[in-house]
Design a protein around this motif. Structure first.
Motif, short mmCIF file in Angstrom:
data_model
loop_
_atom_site.label_atom_id
_atom_site.label_comp_id
_atom_site.label_asym_id
_atom_site.label_seq_id
_atom_site.Cartn_x
_atom_site.Cartn_y
_atom_site.Cartn_z
N TRP A 208 0.84 -1.20 0.00
CA TRP A 208 0.00 0.00 0.00
C TRP A 208 0.87 1.24 0.00
O TRP A 208 2.04 1.20 0.38
CB TRP A 208 -0.99 0.02 1.17
N VAL A 209 0.28 2.32 -0.45
CA VAL A 209 0.97 3.61 -0.48
C VAL A 209 -0.02 4.71 -0.16
O VAL A 209 -1.19 4.64 -0.50
CB VAL A 209 1.62 3.87 -1.86
N GLY A 210 0.47 5.71 0.54
CA GLY A 210 -0.35 6.89 0.81
C GLY A 210 0.06 8.03 -0.12
O GLY A 210 1.23 8.40 -0.17
N LEU A 211 -0.88 8.54 -0.86
CA LEU A 211 -0.64 9.73 -1.68
C LEU A 211 -0.81 10.95 -0.78
O LEU A 211 -1.88 11.13 -0.18
CB LEU A 211 -1.61 9.79 -2.86
N THR A 212 0.20 11.78 -0.69
CA THR A 212 0.19 12.85 0.33
C THR A 212 0.63 14.17 -0.29
O THR A 212 1.63 14.77 0.12
CB THR A 212 1.10 12.47 1.51
N GLU A 213 -0.10 14.60 -1.29
CA GLU A 213 0.23 15.87 -1.92
C GLU A 213 0.11 17.01 -0.92
O GLU A 213 -0.67 16.95 0.04
CB GLU A 213 -0.71 16.12 -3.11
N HIS A 214 0.89 18.07 -1.15
CA HIS A 214 0.84 19.23 -0.27
C HIS A 214 -0.50 19.94 -0.38
O HIS A 214 -1.06 20.07 -1.46
CB HIS A 214 1.94 20.24 -0.65
N MET A 215 -1.01 20.42 0.74
CA MET A 215 -2.18 21.28 0.72
C MET A 215 -1.81 22.61 0.08
O MET A 215 -0.62 22.97 0.01
CB MET A 215 -2.69 21.50 2.15
N PRO A 216 -2.77 23.38 -0.40
CA PRO A 216 -2.46 24.69 -0.97
C PRO A 216 -2.02 25.65 0.12
O PRO A 216 -2.32 25.46 1.30
CB PRO A 216 -3.78 25.12 -1.61
N GLY B 252 -8.04 20.48 -5.54
CA GLY B 252 -9.30 19.77 -5.79
C GLY B 252 -9.15 18.77 -6.92
O GLY B 252 -9.68 17.64 -6.85
N ARG B 253 -8.41 19.15 -7.97
CA ARG B 253 -8.17 18.21 -9.08
C ARG B 253 -7.31 17.04 -8.62
O ARG B 253 -7.50 15.90 -9.07
CB ARG B 253 -7.51 18.94 -10.25
N TYR B 254 -6.36 17.32 -7.73
CA TYR B 254 -5.56 16.24 -7.17
C TYR B 254 -6.43 15.23 -6.45
O TYR B 254 -6.30 14.01 -6.65
CB TYR B 254 -4.49 16.81 -6.22
N MET B 255 -7.30 15.70 -5.58
CA MET B 255 -8.14 14.78 -4.82
C MET B 255 -9.02 13.94 -5.75
O MET B 255 -9.19 12.73 -5.53
CB MET B 255 -9.00 15.55 -3.81
N GLU C 203 -3.13 -1.16 -2.79
CA GLU C 203 -4.05 -0.34 -2.01
C GLU C 203 -3.52 1.08 -1.96
O GLU C 203 -2.40 1.31 -1.48
CB GLU C 203 -4.20 -0.89 -0.59
N VAL C 204 -4.29 2.01 -2.46
CA VAL C 204 -3.91 3.43 -2.48
C VAL C 204 -4.74 4.16 -1.44
O VAL C 204 -5.98 4.10 -1.46
CB VAL C 204 -4.13 4.04 -3.88
N LEU C 205 -4.05 4.84 -0.52
CA LEU C 205 -4.71 5.71 0.45
C LEU C 205 -4.56 7.15 -0.02
O LEU C 205 -3.48 7.56 -0.44
CB LEU C 205 -4.08 5.55 1.83
N VAL C 206 -5.63 7.90 0.03
CA VAL C 206 -5.62 9.27 -0.48
C VAL C 206 -5.57 10.24 0.70
O VAL C 206 -6.50 10.32 1.50
CB VAL C 206 -6.87 9.54 -1.34
N GLY C 207 -4.46 10.94 0.79
CA GLY C 207 -4.29 11.90 1.87
C GLY C 207 -3.72 13.21 1.37
O GLY C 207 -3.64 13.45 0.16
N PHE C 208 -3.30 14.03 2.31
CA PHE C 208 -2.55 15.23 1.95
C PHE C 208 -1.64 15.61 3.09
O PHE C 208 -1.81 15.17 4.23
CB PHE C 208 -3.46 16.39 1.52
N GLU C 209 -0.65 16.43 2.75
CA GLU C 209 0.35 16.87 3.72
C GLU C 209 0.07 18.32 4.10
O GLU C 209 -0.16 19.15 3.23
CB GLU C 209 1.74 16.72 3.12
N PRO D 223 -10.34 13.20 3.34
CA PRO D 223 -9.20 12.36 2.98
C PRO D 223 -9.15 11.11 3.85
O PRO D 223 -9.73 11.07 4.95
CB PRO D 223 -8.00 13.27 3.26
N ASP D 224 -8.46 10.09 3.36
CA ASP D 224 -8.28 8.88 4.16
C ASP D 224 -7.44 9.17 5.40
O ASP D 224 -7.60 8.53 6.43
CB ASP D 224 -7.63 7.79 3.33
N TYR D 225 -6.52 10.12 5.27
CA TYR D 225 -5.71 10.56 6.41
C TYR D 225 -4.94 11.80 6.01
O TYR D 225 -4.95 12.20 4.83
CB TYR D 225 -4.74 9.46 6.87
N ILE D 226 -4.29 12.43 6.99
CA ILE D 226 -3.41 13.55 6.69
C ILE D 226 -2.06 13.33 7.35
O ILE D 226 -1.94 12.63 8.36
CB ILE D 226 -4.00 14.91 7.14
#
Length: 283
Positions: free
Chosen positions: A39-47, A73-76, A91-97, A117-120
């Motif tokens: 599994w991996v968490g996608l954790t793009e930076h918040m604006p 929003g497009r990222y999410m 398994e992809v977890l969708v989060g942000f940093e 998000p799934d988590y932050i």
């Protein structure tokens, strides 16, 4: 001995949604799947919370805080699409940093409500509004603004404590990032006032049941050890805080880079390698 799963709790930045990364997000997810990650968490930076906190490359690209909010929003949307598309392979977890500039914690609270998000990942990249991790010059500017190295460390951990208290992020990112451009960090982490704050923050993380990111991206920048440094890693073990590896990838080329080395260290030091997954924050 059972095989230890390859995971990244703090990964998945891409050039599509991050100005200092490379490649499309789908290419990054594909790389994780190809490497056999469980599994991996996608954790793009918040604006950013305001235009004042744009990074230079974002300004050069003509971006604004409003434009980056739209991009987020497009990222999410894209991350959720990839979560469904690759479900049979990884398994992809969708989060942000997070960020921790003035106004950022309030903005993060709003983003959690809007996007669920799934988590932050709770991260601090600024002290007194200065992006200390951007360059050595900015780091030195932060040292001067705070009046010295000890004061910089204290301000960083104070801001981190506020972020943890308010957001209760399921993952605390690169806990000791403040040492990034400090060749004397082992000494400076030992200042009594700094030690007091580290202990306080770790105990809060334990009490809230959060996870620490063992961020191996430090190694690709020539660091001697990942974030967490050894003394902090030892304290986390003593406090029974879950520690999970993260590659903090910024494109296909850094997917999984140094991850196996980090996993080996955690296994040798007795951490539970049945990696704990972050769970969705309460709304």
């Amino acid at each position: 001995m059972a095989t230890i799963e390859r995971v990244s709790i703090h990964g998945g930045h891409s050039g599509e949604f991050c100005s200092h990364a490379e490649d499309r997000l789908e290419e990054v997810v594909q790389a994780y799947a190809d490497q056999g990650f469980a599994w991996v968490g996608l954790t793009e930076h918040m604006p950013p919370s305001a235009d004042a906190y744009l990074y230079p490359e974002e300004r050069q690209a003509g971006l604004t805080a409003a434009a980056m909010t739209e991009r987020f929003g497009r990222y999410m949307d894209e991350a959720r699409r990839l979560q469904r598309l690759y479900a049979d392979r990884i398994e992809v977890l969708v989060g942000f940093e997070t960020e921790a500039t003035p106004g950022a914690i309030t903005l993060a609270e709003q983003l959690i409500v809007v996007y669920a998000p799934d988590y932050i990942v709770g991260s601090v990249h600024h002290v007194e509004g200065i992006p200390f991790d951007y360059s050595e010059a900015e780091y030195r500017r932060a040292v001067e603004a705070l009046g010295g190295m000890e004061a910089l460390y204290c301000a960083y951990f104070d801001r981190q404590h506020e972020l943890i208290e308010r957001l209760k992020p399921q993952v605390v990112g690169h806990f000791d990032l403040i040492r990034l451009f400090d060749p004397m960090y082992r000494r400076n982490l030992m200042y009594p006032e700094v030690l007091k704050r580290i202990k306080c923050n770790l105990e809060l993380i334990r009490d809230l049941g959060l996870i620490l990111d063992y961020n191996v991206a430090a190694l690709k920048k020539g660091a001697f050890e990942p974030y967490l440094s050894q003394p902090i890693l030892n304290q986390a073990f003593y406090l029974r805080i879950p520690v999970v590896p993260g590659d903090d990838s910024h494109g296909v080329a850094t997917v999984g880079l140094h991850l196996d080395e980090g996993i080996r260290v955690l296994a040798e030091r007795g951490f539970n390698t049945r990696w704990r997954k972050p769970v969705r924050p309460s709304r």
